[in-house]
Design an enzyme around this catalytic site. Structure first.
Site, PDB file in Angstrom:
ATOM      1  N   GLU A  64      26.914  23.871  33.055  1.00 46.00           N
ATOM      2  CA  GLU A  64      28.339  24.122  33.233  1.00 46.00           C
ATOM      3  C   GLU A  64      29.114  22.810  33.223  1.00 46.00           C
ATOM      4  O   GLU A  64      30.167  22.693  32.581  1.00 46.00           O
ATOM      5  CB  GLU A  64      28.586  24.876  34.533  1.00 46.00           C
ATOM      6  CG  GLU A  64      30.066  25.162  34.777  1.00 46.00           C
ATOM      7  CD  GLU A  64      30.352  25.656  36.183  1.00 46.00           C
ATOM      8  OE1 GLU A  64      31.208  26.541  36.335  1.00 46.00           O
ATOM      9  OE2 GLU A  64      29.736  25.134  37.133  1.00 46.00           O
ATOM     10  N   TRP A  86      30.564  32.542  34.107  1.00 47.99           N
ATOM     11  CA  TRP A  86      31.996  32.690  33.838  1.00 47.99           C
ATOM     12  C   TRP A  86      32.336  34.017  33.159  1.00 47.99           C
ATOM     13  O   TRP A  86      33.493  34.257  32.807  1.00 47.99           O
ATOM     14  CB  TRP A  86      32.494  31.534  32.968  1.00 47.99           C
ATOM     15  CG  TRP A  86      32.798  30.295  33.752  1.00 47.99           C
ATOM     16  CD1 TRP A  86      31.965  29.237  33.986  1.00 47.99           C
ATOM     17  CD2 TRP A  86      34.029  29.983  34.409  1.00 47.99           C
ATOM     18  NE1 TRP A  86      32.597  28.282  34.755  1.00 47.99           N
ATOM     19  CE2 TRP A  86      33.871  28.715  35.027  1.00 47.99           C
ATOM     20  CE3 TRP A  86      35.249  30.646  34.542  1.00 47.99           C
ATOM     21  CZ2 TRP A  86      34.884  28.107  35.760  1.00 47.99           C
ATOM     22  CZ3 TRP A  86      36.257  30.044  35.268  1.00 47.99           C
ATOM     23  CH2 TRP A  86      36.067  28.791  35.866  1.00 47.99           C
ATOM     24  N   ARG A 161      43.091   4.014  42.173  1.00 49.83           N
ATOM     25  CA  ARG A 161      43.685   5.054  41.335  1.00 49.83           C
ATOM     26  C   ARG A 161      42.677   5.668  40.365  1.00 49.83           C
ATOM     27  O   ARG A 161      43.069   6.282  39.368  1.00 49.83           O
ATOM     28  CB  ARG A 161      44.865   4.471  40.554  1.00 49.83           C
ATOM     29  CG  ARG A 161      45.938   3.863  41.445  1.00 49.83           C
ATOM     30  CD  ARG A 161      47.035   3.220  40.624  1.00 49.83           C
ATOM     31  NE  ARG A 161      48.054   2.603  41.482  1.00 49.83           N
ATOM     32  CZ  ARG A 161      49.126   1.958  41.037  1.00 49.83           C
ATOM     33  NH1 ARG A 161      49.322   1.843  39.714  1.00 49.83           N
ATOM     34  NH2 ARG A 161      49.992   1.423  41.880  1.00 49.83           N
ATOM     35  N   ARG A 200      39.710  23.007  46.846  1.00 48.69           N
ATOM     36  CA  ARG A 200      40.735  23.752  47.583  1.00 48.69           C
ATOM     37  C   ARG A 200      40.209  25.068  48.133  1.00 48.69           C
ATOM     38  O   ARG A 200      40.626  25.533  49.199  1.00 48.69           O
ATOM     39  CB  ARG A 200      41.950  24.030  46.690  1.00 48.69           C
ATOM     40  CG  ARG A 200      41.640  24.975  45.554  1.00 48.69           C
ATOM     41  CD  ARG A 200      42.861  25.595  44.895  1.00 48.69           C
ATOM     42  NE  ARG A 200      42.436  26.481  43.819  1.00 48.69           N
ATOM     43  CZ  ARG A 200      42.196  27.783  43.964  1.00 48.69           C
ATOM     44  NH1 ARG A 200      42.332  28.368  45.145  1.00 48.69           N
ATOM     45  NH2 ARG A 200      41.797  28.511  42.947  1.00 48.69           N
ATOM     46  N   VAL A 202      36.554  27.441  48.610  1.00 48.65           N
ATOM     47  CA  VAL A 202      35.110  27.236  48.623  1.00 48.65           C
ATOM     48  C   VAL A 202      34.388  28.544  48.948  1.00 48.65           C
ATOM     49  O   VAL A 202      34.437  29.022  50.081  1.00 48.65           O
ATOM     50  CB  VAL A 202      34.711  26.175  49.671  1.00 48.65           C
ATOM     51  CG1 VAL A 202      33.219  25.881  49.570  1.00 48.65           C
ATOM     52  CG2 VAL A 202      35.548  24.914  49.519  1.00 48.65           C
ATOM     53  N   ASN A 211      28.704  23.681  42.822  1.00 47.08           N
ATOM     54  CA  ASN A 211      29.673  22.595  42.706  1.00 47.08           C
ATOM     55  C   ASN A 211      29.066  21.263  43.121  1.00 47.08           C
ATOM     56  O   ASN A 211      29.342  20.228  42.510  1.00 47.08           O
ATOM     57  CB  ASN A 211      30.906  22.894  43.555  1.00 47.08           C
ATOM     58  CG  ASN A 211      31.654  24.141  43.116  1.00 47.08           C
ATOM     59  OD1 ASN A 211      32.132  24.912  43.942  1.00 47.08           O
ATOM     60  ND2 ASN A 211      31.755  24.366  41.812  1.00 47.08           N
ATOM     61  N   HIS A 241      35.073  29.559  52.937  1.00 54.06           N
ATOM     62  CA  HIS A 241      34.924  30.952  53.327  1.00 54.06           C
ATOM     63  C   HIS A 241      33.594  31.551  52.918  1.00 54.06           C
ATOM     64  O   HIS A 241      32.934  31.090  51.977  1.00 54.06           O
ATOM     65  CB  HIS A 241      36.066  31.797  52.737  1.00 54.06           C
ATOM     66  CG  HIS A 241      36.262  31.607  51.263  1.00 54.06           C
ATOM     67  ND1 HIS A 241      37.185  30.720  50.739  1.00 54.06           N
ATOM     68  CD2 HIS A 241      35.654  32.196  50.199  1.00 54.06           C
ATOM     69  CE1 HIS A 241      37.146  30.772  49.421  1.00 54.06           C
ATOM     70  NE2 HIS A 241      36.217  31.650  49.076  1.00 54.06           N
ATOM     71  N   LEU A 242      33.226  32.579  53.639  1.00 56.69           N
ATOM     72  CA  LEU A 242      32.137  33.479  53.274  1.00 56.69           C
ATOM     73  C   LEU A 242      32.738  34.843  52.979  1.00 56.69           C
ATOM     74  O   LEU A 242      33.518  35.367  53.778  1.00 56.69           O
ATOM     75  CB  LEU A 242      31.124  33.613  54.418  1.00 56.69           C
ATOM     76  CG  LEU A 242      30.200  32.434  54.669  1.00 56.69           C
ATOM     77  CD1 LEU A 242      29.504  32.589  56.013  1.00 56.69           C
ATOM     78  CD2 LEU A 242      29.166  32.301  53.544  1.00 56.69           C
TER      79      LEU A 242
END
Length: 298
Positions: A64, A86, A161, A200, A202, A211, A241-242
C-alpha cells in the site's frame, strides 16, 4: 520499567480506550469507543513497530505504501498485487449508484480485467498518492512533496520544515476517504532520521497496525535515499477509537504477551524513492501470535 516491551504502549492504549472511551455514533453507523490524543514512540534500531500480539500482514501494508508513492489513486494496481484493503469504498459506491448487489470478488475481478470499468469505478479520487506526489497549487502547477522532503533532507537536514501532508481542503470532498494519516514530519540527529506521524482518526484494531509498519517502511526508504539510519518513529493519534464490533477482538489481544519485535531490513538500495519493490523488504525474526479477524467499518 525501562526494559518494558515497546508493544505495551499499544496494549495500554487499547485498554485505555476500552475502559475510558466515550461511546460515540460515528460516520459508519457502527459506533465507537473513543479517546482523544495519544503518543507512542518506537526506536527503529531496536525493532520495527510490527505488532506481535497478533499477526499483521506487513507485506500488504508495504505494498500500500509503495502504491501511495506512485501517486496512483485507482485500486486496479493494488488488486493486481492482491491488496484488497481499499475495495470497500468503490464497491459501496458502485452498489449505491447502480443498484447491483454484486459480490466483492466479482467486482474486484472486473476491476482487474476491464480497464474501462476500472477507470469508471476503481478510482478513489485525489487520495494520498495524488496529494503526496501531485499536489496541485492554485496556479495549476503540481508539487511533489516526497521529492521535496528528500531534497531538503540532503541539503538542509536541520530544517524544521521537512514534512508533507495530504489534507488538501479544496479536494477533500472528492476523496473516497479523507486522509487519516495526515502529516509526516522528519528530523535528523546524529545521522539518524526520525519521523513523526500525525493521524487524525485511528481505527486502533485494524488500521493502526498497518499505518505503523507502512510508515516505518517509508521512513526506512527515505533514510536510505538520504544516507541516514532510521531513528525514532513517533506516532500521534487524534480520535483514537475501537469500533463496537471490535471489542471482543481487542479483549482477546490484551490477553497475549508481546514477543520480541522483528527487524525491518532493506535488501538493496534502489536508485530513487520510485524504484523500490516489495521484494526489497525483509522482516527478520517475526513470530507473532495468530491473526485476529475483524470487519472493516466503511
Amino acid at each position: 520499567m525501562l526494559n518494558r516491551h515497546p508493544e505495551y504502549q499499544y496494549l495500554d492504549l487499547m485498554n485505555q480506550v476500552l475502559e475510558r472511551g466515550d461511546r460515540r455514533i460515528d460516520r459508519t453507523g457502527v459506533g465507537t469507543l473513543s479517546i482523544f490524543g495519544a503518543m507512542i514512540r518506537f526506536d527503529l534500531s531496536a525493532g520495527a513497530p510490527l505488532l506481535t500480539t497478533k499477526r499483521v500482514y506487513w507485506k500488504t501494508a508495504v505494498k500500500e505504501m509503495l502504491w501511495f508513492l506512485t501517486g496512483d489513486t485507482n485500486i486496479q494496481a493494488l488488486l493486481k498485487e492482491n491488496v484488497r484493503i481499499w475495495s470497500d469504498w468503490p464497491l459501496t459506491r458502485y452498489r449505491k449508484e447502480t443498484g447491483e448487489s454484486v459480490s466483492q470478488d466479482v467486482f474486484e475481478a472486473r476491476i482487474v480485467e476491464d480497464d474501462d470499468f476500472a477507470r469508471r469505478w476503481g478510482d478513489l479520487g485525489p487520495v494520498y498518492g495524488k496529494q503526496w506526489r501531485r499536489w496541485q497549487g492554485p496556479d495549476g502547477r503540481e508539487h511533489d512533496q516526497i521529492a521535496g522532503v528528500i531534497d531538503a533532507l540532503r541539503k538542509n537536514p536541520s530544517s524544521r520544515r521537512i514534512l508533507f501532508h495530504a489534507w488538501n481542503v479544496a479536494e477533500i470532498d472528492q476523496m473516497a476517504l479523507p486522509p487519516c494519516h495526515m502529516v509526516y514530519q522528519f528530523h535528523v540527529s546524529n545521522g539518524r532520521l526520525s519521523c513523526m506521524l500525525l493521524q487524525r482518526s485511528v481505527d486502533l484494531l485494524l488500521g493502526c497496525p498497518f499505518n505503523w509498519i507502512g510508515a516505518a517502511a517509508l521512513q526506512s526508504m527515505i533514510a536510505q535515499q538520504c544516507d541516514l539510519e532510521p531513528g525514532d518513529f513517533v506516532w500521534v493519534g487524534g480520535d483514537v477509537h475501537l469500533y463496537l464490533n471490535h471489542l471482543d477482538q481487542a479483549r482477546l489481544q490484551l490477553t497475549r504477551e508481546p514477543r520480541p519485535l522483528p527487524r525491518l531490513r532493506l535488501k538493496r538500495r534502489p536508485p530513487s524513492i520510485d524504484a523500490y519493490r516489495i521484494e526489497d523488504f525483509e522482516v527478520e525474526g517475526y513470530d507473532p501470535h495468530p491473526h485476529i479477524a475483524a470487519e472493516v467499518a466503511v
